[in-house]
Design a protein around this motif. Structure first.
Motif, PDB file in Angstrom:
ATOM      1  N   GLY A  77       0.807  -1.215   0.000  1.00 39.97           N
ATOM      2  CA  GLY A  77       0.000   0.000   0.000  1.00 39.97           C
ATOM      3  C   GLY A  77       0.837   1.261   0.000  1.00 39.97           C
ATOM      4  O   GLY A  77       0.573   2.203  -0.760  1.00 39.97           O
ATOM      5  N   ARG A  78       1.861   1.301   0.849  1.00 43.91           N
ATOM      6  CA  ARG A  78       2.700   2.501   0.897  1.00 43.91           C
ATOM      7  C   ARG A  78       3.536   2.633  -0.367  1.00 43.91           C
ATOM      8  O   ARG A  78       3.819   3.751  -0.827  1.00 43.91           O
ATOM      9  N   ALA A  79       3.937   1.497  -0.949  1.00 47.35           N
ATOM     10  CA  ALA A  79       4.696   1.553  -2.203  1.00 47.35           C
ATOM     11  C   ALA A  79       3.880   2.224  -3.294  1.00 47.35           C
ATOM     12  O   ALA A  79       4.429   2.948  -4.138  1.00 47.35           O
ATOM     13  N   ARG A 275     -12.729   8.695  10.962  1.00 48.27           N
ATOM     14  CA  ARG A 275     -13.603   7.664  11.529  1.00 48.27           C
ATOM     15  C   ARG A 275     -14.012   6.627  10.494  1.00 48.27           C
ATOM     16  O   ARG A 275     -14.154   5.438  10.815  1.00 48.27           O
ATOM     17  N   ASN A 276     -14.193   7.050   9.257  1.00 48.31           N
ATOM     18  CA  ASN A 276     -14.613   6.097   8.236  1.00 48.31           C
ATOM     19  C   ASN A 276     -13.542   5.043   7.974  1.00 48.31           C
ATOM     20  O   ASN A 276     -13.856   3.866   7.763  1.00 48.31           O
ATOM     21  N   LEU A 277     -12.264   5.462   7.989  1.00 52.82           N
ATOM     22  CA  LEU A 277     -11.197   4.490   7.803  1.00 52.82           C
ATOM     23  C   LEU A 277     -11.151   3.521   8.983  1.00 52.82           C
ATOM     24  O   LEU A 277     -11.032   2.306   8.798  1.00 52.82           O
ATOM     25  N   SER A 278     -11.268   4.039  10.197  1.00 57.98           N
ATOM     26  CA  SER A 278     -11.222   3.188  11.384  1.00 57.98           C
ATOM     27  C   SER A 278     -12.388   2.209  11.406  1.00 57.98           C
ATOM     28  O   SER A 278     -12.210   0.998  11.588  1.00 57.98           O
ATOM     29  N   VAL A 279     -13.608   2.737  11.207  1.00 58.32           N
ATOM     30  CA  VAL A 279     -14.785   1.873  11.227  1.00 58.32           C
ATOM     31  C   VAL A 279     -14.767   0.920  10.028  1.00 58.32           C
ATOM     32  O   VAL A 279     -15.079  -0.268  10.151  1.00 58.32           O
ATOM     33  N   GLY A 280     -14.395   1.449   8.856  1.00 60.45           N
ATOM     34  CA  GLY A 280     -14.347   0.613   7.663  1.00 60.45           C
ATOM     35  C   GLY A 280     -13.357  -0.530   7.796  1.00 60.45           C
ATOM     36  O   GLY A 280     -13.596  -1.637   7.294  1.00 60.45           O
ATOM     37  N   THR A 281     -12.239  -0.288   8.491  1.00 64.07           N
ATOM     38  CA  THR A 281     -11.255  -1.344   8.711  1.00 64.07           C
ATOM     39  C   THR A 281     -11.829  -2.451   9.590  1.00 64.07           C
ATOM     40  O   THR A 281     -11.645  -3.648   9.318  1.00 64.07           O
ATOM     41  N   VAL A 282     -12.552  -2.060  10.645  1.00 62.58           N
ATOM     42  CA  VAL A 282     -13.186  -3.058  11.520  1.00 62.58           C
ATOM     43  C   VAL A 282     -14.274  -3.819  10.768  1.00 62.58           C
ATOM     44  O   VAL A 282     -14.399  -5.046  10.893  1.00 62.58           O
ATOM     45  N   VAL A 283     -15.067  -3.102   9.976  1.00 62.65           N
ATOM     46  CA  VAL A 283     -16.117  -3.757   9.183  1.00 62.65           C
ATOM     47  C   VAL A 283     -15.491  -4.779   8.225  1.00 62.65           C
ATOM     48  O   VAL A 283     -16.001  -5.908   8.075  1.00 62.65           O
ATOM     49  N   ASP A 401      -2.591   9.472   0.379  1.00 59.11           N
ATOM     50  CA  ASP A 401      -2.621   8.426   1.397  1.00 59.11           C
ATOM     51  C   ASP A 401      -3.538   7.272   1.020  1.00 59.11           C
ATOM     52  O   ASP A 401      -3.755   6.355   1.827  1.00 59.11           O
ATOM     53  N   GLN A 402      -4.090   7.282  -0.194  1.00 57.62           N
ATOM     54  CA  GLN A 402      -5.031   6.236  -0.563  1.00 57.62           C
ATOM     55  C   GLN A 402      -4.371   4.856  -0.609  1.00 57.62           C
ATOM     56  O   GLN A 402      -4.992   3.847  -0.279  1.00 57.62           O
ATOM     57  N   GLY A 403      -3.107   4.795  -1.003  1.00 59.34           N
ATOM     58  CA  GLY A 403      -2.427   3.510  -1.085  1.00 59.34           C
ATOM     59  C   GLY A 403      -2.298   2.842   0.269  1.00 59.34           C
ATOM     60  O   GLY A 403      -2.648   1.676   0.432  1.00 59.34           O
ATOM     61  N   ILE A 404      -1.800   3.577   1.270  1.00 62.87           N
ATOM     62  CA  ILE A 404      -1.620   2.976   2.579  1.00 62.87           C
ATOM     63  C   ILE A 404      -2.973   2.724   3.244  1.00 62.87           C
ATOM     64  O   ILE A 404      -3.146   1.739   3.967  1.00 62.87           O
ATOM     65  N   ALA A 405      -3.967   3.585   2.987  1.00 67.25           N
ATOM     66  CA  ALA A 405      -5.309   3.329   3.521  1.00 67.25           C
ATOM     67  C   ALA A 405      -5.874   2.041   2.927  1.00 67.25           C
ATOM     68  O   ALA A 405      -6.490   1.230   3.634  1.00 67.25           O
ATOM     69  N   SER A 406      -5.648   1.827   1.634  1.00 64.37           N
ATOM     70  CA  SER A 406      -6.068   0.579   1.003  1.00 64.37           C
ATOM     71  C   SER A 406      -5.316  -0.605   1.602  1.00 64.37           C
ATOM     72  O   SER A 406      -5.885  -1.684   1.798  1.00 64.37           O
ATOM     73  N   GLY A 407      -4.040  -0.403   1.905  1.00 64.49           N
ATOM     74  CA  GLY A 407      -3.248  -1.457   2.531  1.00 64.49           C
ATOM     75  C   GLY A 407      -3.770  -1.826   3.908  1.00 64.49           C
ATOM     76  O   GLY A 407      -3.795  -3.001   4.283  1.00 64.49           O
ATOM     77  N   VAL A 408      -4.194  -0.815   4.671  1.00 65.68           N
ATOM     78  CA  VAL A 408      -4.754  -1.076   6.001  1.00 65.68           C
ATOM     79  C   VAL A 408      -6.039  -1.889   5.888  1.00 65.68           C
ATOM     80  O   VAL A 408      -6.231  -2.899   6.583  1.00 65.68           O
TER      81      VAL A 408
END
Length: 494
Positions: A77-79, A275-283, A401-408
């Protein structure tokens, strides 16, 4: 002075056609990933006998891919952010093509396991790059929802299509064909990337690669995923599993410490303020720990309880594949009209109801027709949820930051699937060791039914978590849309 005249209709039509082809390529890449995740399942018996795998080692044909995929996702993701998503997209596809060729030519268990691990690394670079390109090439809102609907249809259907294709190819050409089929597909997609996807923007000055973060996160996540996939086989108290768990926990703690002190971290922890990234990751974690396990249990039910062969098992998944496609396509349109949160919650509720119906109709003497209503409802909810959960996690995340967010989000997908499968397999297999014959068939069905009901309860809990998603703050059109200068990614108008 730039002209204020609107672009000519011909230019606009040409841009739309090109962007439509780009989306088709991104969806095709996602189809390859999803197919490859499941295509090997129905071929496992032939792989085991053909290469001389032991019963204990055969699972690593699956696990090597999962461990490498999950371990390298943050790095992949970071790459994408640092080196460009088009480059990582092509790199991931190239690794897929080469490793698939080696896998099909494998003459020993070790060679095949190594090839599957390289496939996993390829997926870890390809998946975040694909997500990044969808998120940054299409404006937030209707355009992005439609793009994710196409992408999600490919991903959700590919999970089922992999089982079907695996059965057909194995039956007709042998187990080697489930690897060889990837070579021309991935190779062609890698070549098309340089024609259809706009060149990556120049690398931002002053940004460095967080080597310490990359090493601690990659090795740490790999160790955790290894422990999760090996635990059910070796026992949770075995030395290798305990050592991997402790090493993974220590390395991930070190990773957090490194990121807090890094000037240019691999994973900026500030992202979790979204919050959307945090909640979306848990979902995503819970989705894969519930929905993501059902394909495995249905495969065991078809083959272990009803004795379906590889081809028949693949054909049995045609109904859920169609339902998943319907759910995926409907989700994008509904999310545009009513918002992602209510449709995400609705999709989970529908899928949970479908899982209950499927579980209730599973029996040793049940016909396939009895399963169809539950499979349809389950597939619609599953397809809609898969389409929306990654889009939800991307809401409000800056393009850089979309790459690392996608990686998460992708890492939570892999870890969630491993955790859910490990726990639910333990439930499904409890008490089977001393049984045989009809008693084993009956107990297997009971165990599978219990696992499906627990998954349904988990889907309900996921719907409650999804209520925490928020509508992002309104931003200007310029912030929503990618720049249109040369070397930048285009914005969709499809």
């Amino acid at each position: 002075m730039p002209s204020n005249r609107p672009p000519s209709p011909n230019v606009t039509a040409s841009s739309r056609r090109r962007l439509g082809l780009t989306l088709a390529l991104l969806a095709f890449a996602q189809l390859i990933i999803s197919i490859d995740y499941n295509i090997v399942y129905v071929a496992l018996p032939e792989i085991g006998s053909g290469l001389g795998f032991s019963a204990q080692n055969l699972q690593w044909v699956i696990s090597a891919y999962a461990v490498a995929f999950g371990g390298f996702l943050l790095l992949g993701g970071r790459a994408s952010d640092l080196f460009g998503p088009r480059r990582m997209f092509a790199l991931g596809l190239g690794l897929y093509a080469v490793s698939s060729l080696l896998g099909g030519m494998a003459a020993s268990p070790g060679t095949l396991i190594a090839a599957r691990a390289v496939q996993g690394v390829g997926g870890a670079f390809l998946f975040p790059a694909t997500l990044t390109l969808v998120s940054t090439s299409f404006a937030e809102g209707r355009e992005r929802n439609r793009a994710f609907a196409v992408w999600g249809t490919a991903g959700g259907s590919g999970m089922i299509l992999g089982s079907l294709l695996g059965g057909v190819l194995t039956d007709a050409f042998g187990w080697e064909s489930v690897f060889f089929v990837n070579v021309p597909l991935a190779g062609l997609a890698a070549v098309l990337a340089f024609w259809l996807i706009a060149p990556d923007a120049p690398r931002a000055k002053g940004r460095s690669f967080d080597l310490a973060g990359a090493l601690t996160s990659t090795i740490g996540v790999t160790a955790v995923v290894f422990a999760l996939v090996q635990g059910p086989e070796s026992g949770w108290g075995s030395p290798s599993v305990v050592a991997a768990s402790v090493a993974g926990a220590v390395l991930l703690a070190a990773f957090v410490a490194v990121e807090l002190r890094s000037a240019d971290p691999l994973l900026p922890l500030r992202l979790f303020r979204n919050r959307n990234l945090s909640v979306g990751t848990v979902v995503t974690f819970l989705y894969m720990g519930t929905f993501g396990t059902l394909l495995y249990f249905l495969t065991v039910y078809f083959q272990g309880v009803h004795g379906y062969d590889a081809l028949t098992t693949g054909l049995a998944f045609l109904v859920p594949m169609v339902a998943i496609a319907i759910g995926s396509q409907s989700a994008g349109r509904l999310a545009t009209r009513y918002g992602i949160r209510p449709i995400m919650v609705l999709s989970l509720v529908v899928g949970g109801v479908g899982a209950v119906v499927v579980g209730a109709t599973m029996a040793t003497d049940a016909s396939y027709a009895a399963l169809i209503p539950g499979l349809i409802v389950l597939g619609v909810g599953q397809g809609a949820g898969y389409t929306l959960m990654f889009g939800a996690a991307a809401l409000g995340v800056a393009a850089e930051d979309q790459g690392i967010a996608s990686g998460v989000a992708s890492t939570s997908q892999q870890v969630g699937g491993a955790v859910g499968l490990a726990l639910l397999v333990a439930v499904a297999n409890s008490g089977l060791d001393s049984l045989g014959g009809e008693a084993l068939r009956s107990a297997t069905t009971d165990g599978l039914r219990t696992a499906v009901f627990i998954a349904a309860a988990g889907i309900g809990a996921t719907a409650l978590v999804a209520l925490g998603l928020r509508k992002p703050a309104t931003r200007s059109i310029a912030e929503h849309r990618a720049p249109t200068e040369p070397n930048s990614r285009p914005v969709a108008h499809v």
